[in-house]
Design a protein around this motif. Structure first.
Motif, mmCIF file in Angstrom:
data_model
loop_
_atom_site.group_PDB
_atom_site.id
_atom_site.type_symbol
_atom_site.label_atom_id
_atom_site.label_comp_id
_atom_site.label_asym_id
_atom_site.label_seq_id
_atom_site.Cartn_x
_atom_site.Cartn_y
_atom_site.Cartn_z
ATOM 1 N N ALA A 377 -4.129 -19.035 8.082
ATOM 2 C CA ALA A 377 -3.737 -20.386 7.151
ATOM 3 C C ALA A 377 -4.061 -21.062 5.910
ATOM 4 O O ALA A 377 -3.805 -20.398 4.816
ATOM 5 C CB ALA A 377 -3.796 -21.871 8.039
ATOM 6 N N VAL A 378 -5.859 -20.719 6.587
ATOM 7 C CA VAL A 378 -6.687 -21.289 5.283
ATOM 8 C C VAL A 378 -6.927 -19.767 4.549
ATOM 9 O O VAL A 378 -6.653 -20.668 2.995
ATOM 10 C CB VAL A 378 -8.126 -21.669 6.135
ATOM 11 N N ASN A 379 -6.875 -18.561 4.652
ATOM 12 C CA ASN A 379 -7.058 -17.370 3.866
ATOM 13 C C ASN A 379 -5.550 -16.850 3.357
ATOM 14 O O ASN A 379 -5.688 -17.248 0.945
ATOM 15 C CB ASN A 379 -7.821 -16.215 4.538
ATOM 16 N N LEU A 380 -4.744 -17.405 3.530
ATOM 17 C CA LEU A 380 -3.224 -17.466 2.716
ATOM 18 C C LEU A 380 -2.788 -18.163 1.689
ATOM 19 O O LEU A 380 -2.780 -18.125 0.567
ATOM 20 C CB LEU A 380 -1.899 -17.264 3.841
ATOM 21 N N VAL A 381 -2.929 -19.756 2.287
ATOM 22 C CA VAL A 381 -3.236 -21.080 1.722
ATOM 23 C C VAL A 381 -4.751 -20.681 0.406
ATOM 24 O O VAL A 381 -3.452 -20.961 -1.477
ATOM 25 C CB VAL A 381 -3.898 -22.095 2.200
ATOM 26 N N ASP A 382 -5.485 -20.455 0.618
ATOM 27 C CA ASP A 382 -6.341 -19.486 -0.834
ATOM 28 C C ASP A 382 -5.999 -19.009 -1.806
ATOM 29 O O ASP A 382 -5.527 -18.792 -2.727
ATOM 30 C CB ASP A 382 -7.493 -19.791 -0.150
#
Length: 497
Positions: A377-382
């Motif tokens: 979630a964090v990686n893709l949102v970034d």
């Protein structure tokens, strides 16, 4: 097979040098070394997922009393949902020219990324343990030799494939795809024609609970592949269309998962004591004497290939972790040492694995889901919503750079996302209060994705992206300089920063 050109300049006709072993590691792949066809992502991930461990995931539904139809629907929806996230990571490879997990330094910090790194190495080792156990059981159906001997031989072969590296793995996966489609096409037709699935034994709320368990297992299994997607797309040209990278990856990974998990559900619904090896042998030999045994051997060989893929990814991730605290020169020797150490751990764990590995496998898939959901979630949102694919690549290797040693935004979002999932956990050894209230249904994946992703986006709203522009411009100039000088200028070492 195209050879890596990181030690030899290209010839006048554009062909590569004569080196066999890949020399790139966690370092950036310059534009002049980019090559390959985007459609190769399809067969690579098809075979990468077309292994006996994937089929075992399909056993879960019938084991919980879910009907064949319910089991197939759950694995189809779960696999398609999980692959969605995995495939979008594939686009990061061509854009950044880096392995998957080292990219997490931009969200978590150079040293903060050790948090998801630790979870990822656990996933790699766990998968390879189950893979070597299944491959050994398969080969022992036709060949002599004790468990320890086969473990050593299979792990040794996986090490060789991983050491040669990226190009050989792509070629092996591609050719195995054609063979697996033929063999399992015949097996699937035979299974549908000869097997009689029993009716499900669940009803009402228990059916819904079982459905969610299978959905989560299938989704978690697919999301686990997100941790190394870019490892095998980072050599593609920078200008390859994003849609093509994403869809070829999605079609390959989702197609094989849906197929093999559904076949697993069919076998488990029809056989009194479902077992991946015995089930394949029985169905195949019913079609043609000896064909089932042949299918088992082919499946075992495919497991060796994915073991190599896992070892390769584990080496990249563990090297990235060590490099955050003590600079690592990514040489061939370092690559070989990392791969060997990882596989020695796999060997030791496999020898200590309990006999009831299937029950442990189910818990393992759920644990993967729990640890990887906040990271993805964090990686893709970034990548897609915060920095929108714009990164200072050289700063990813610089503790004094713009990403720093520790990034509180990424670490906070990951931690809060994981903690928010805990009440929704449902495993054989612990069930959270919300999961109990839902009759044992596990919807933690949805909670983790939403909480970690939204929180990270909120926490980075104040991020001064304009301040990063100068670092990105400087990084681009340095990368262009490396490309102009030729790969031999750095000899496989990350750019000096």
């Amino acid at each position: 097979m195209d050879q890596h050109r990181s030690q030899h300049p290209p010839n006048a006709d554009g062909s590569g040098g004569s080196g066999l072993i890949e020399t790139r590691s966690i370092d950036y792949v310059p534009a002049r070394e980019r090559r390959g066809k985007v459609w190769h992502q399809g067969p690579f991930w098809f075979t990468g997922n077309f292994v006996l461990t994937t089929m075992v995931t399909g056993f879960i539904g019938p084991a919980l009393g879910l009907s064949l139809g319910g089991s197939v629907l759950a694995v189809v929806l779960g696999a398609c949902f999980g692959t969605f996230f995995m495939a979008f990571h594939a686009n990061q490879g061509p854009r950044m020219g880096l392995p998957q997990m080292i990219q997490s330094r931009a969200q978590f910090g150079i040293r903060g990324a050790i948090v998801p790194f630790a979870a990822v190495v656990f996933v790699y080792v766990g998968f390879n343990v189950f893979n070597v156990v299944l491959a050994t059981q398969g080969l022992q159906t036709v060949l002599p030799g004790g468990t320890t001997l086969w473990y050593a031989l299979l792990i040794g072969l996986a090490i060789v494939l991983a050491v040669v590296g990226h190009d050989l793995l792509h070629v092996v996966q591609r050719w195995l795809t054609y063979l697996l489609i033929v063999v399992f096409g015949v097996l699937t037709v035979g299974a549908i024609a000869h097997l009689q699935p029993h009716a499900g034994t669940t009803s009402g709320g228990s059916t819904f609970t079982a459905f969610l368990v299978v959905f989560s297992a299938a989704a978690g299994y697919q999301i686990s592949y997100a941790i190394y997607v870019s490892d095998y797309s980072r050599y593609l040209p920078k200008d390859v269309p994003a849609k093509k990278v994403i869809w070829w990856t999605y079609l390959g990974a989702a197609g094989s998962a849906v197929w093999l998990m559904s076949l697993g559900s069919l076998l488990a619904s029809a056989l009194p004591n479902p077992d991946a090896i015995a089930g394949l042998r029985q169905v195949g030999n019913d079609i043609l004497p000896g064909f089932g045994t042949f299918a088992v051997v082919v499946s075992s060989l495919a497991l060796i290939s994915i073991m190599a893929v896992n070892a390769y990814g584990a080496m990249l991730t563990s090297t990235s972790a060590v490099d955050a605290f003590r600079k690592v020169r990514p040489t061939v020797k370092a690559r070989v040492a990392g791969i060997v150490v990882i596989e020695l751990v796999v060997f030791a764990v496999a020898l200590a694995l309990p006999a009831d590995y299937l029950a442990n496998f189910n818990n393992f898939v759920l644990l993967m889901l729990y640890f990887l959901i906040p990271w993805t979630a964090v990686n893709l949102v970034d990548f897609y919503f915060v920095r929108r694919g714009h990164y200072a690549i050289t700063a990813i290797f610089d503790p004094r750079g713009i990403y720093g040693r520790w990034s509180w935004q990424g670490l906070t979002a990951y931690t809060v996302g994981f903690v928010a999932m805990i009440p929704f956990f449902a495993t054989s050894f612990w069930t959270g209060p919300v999961a109990k209230a839902l009759g044992g249904a596990d919807i933690s994946f949805a909670v983790g994705l939403l909480v970690a992703g939204v929180l990270y986006y909120v926490l980075t709203r104040g991020l001064d992206l304009s301040a990063e522009e100068a670092a990105i411009a400087a990084s681009d100039r340095a990368l262009e300089g490396e490309d102009a000088e030729g790969p031999e200028a750095h000899n496989g070492t990350p750019l000096a920063v």
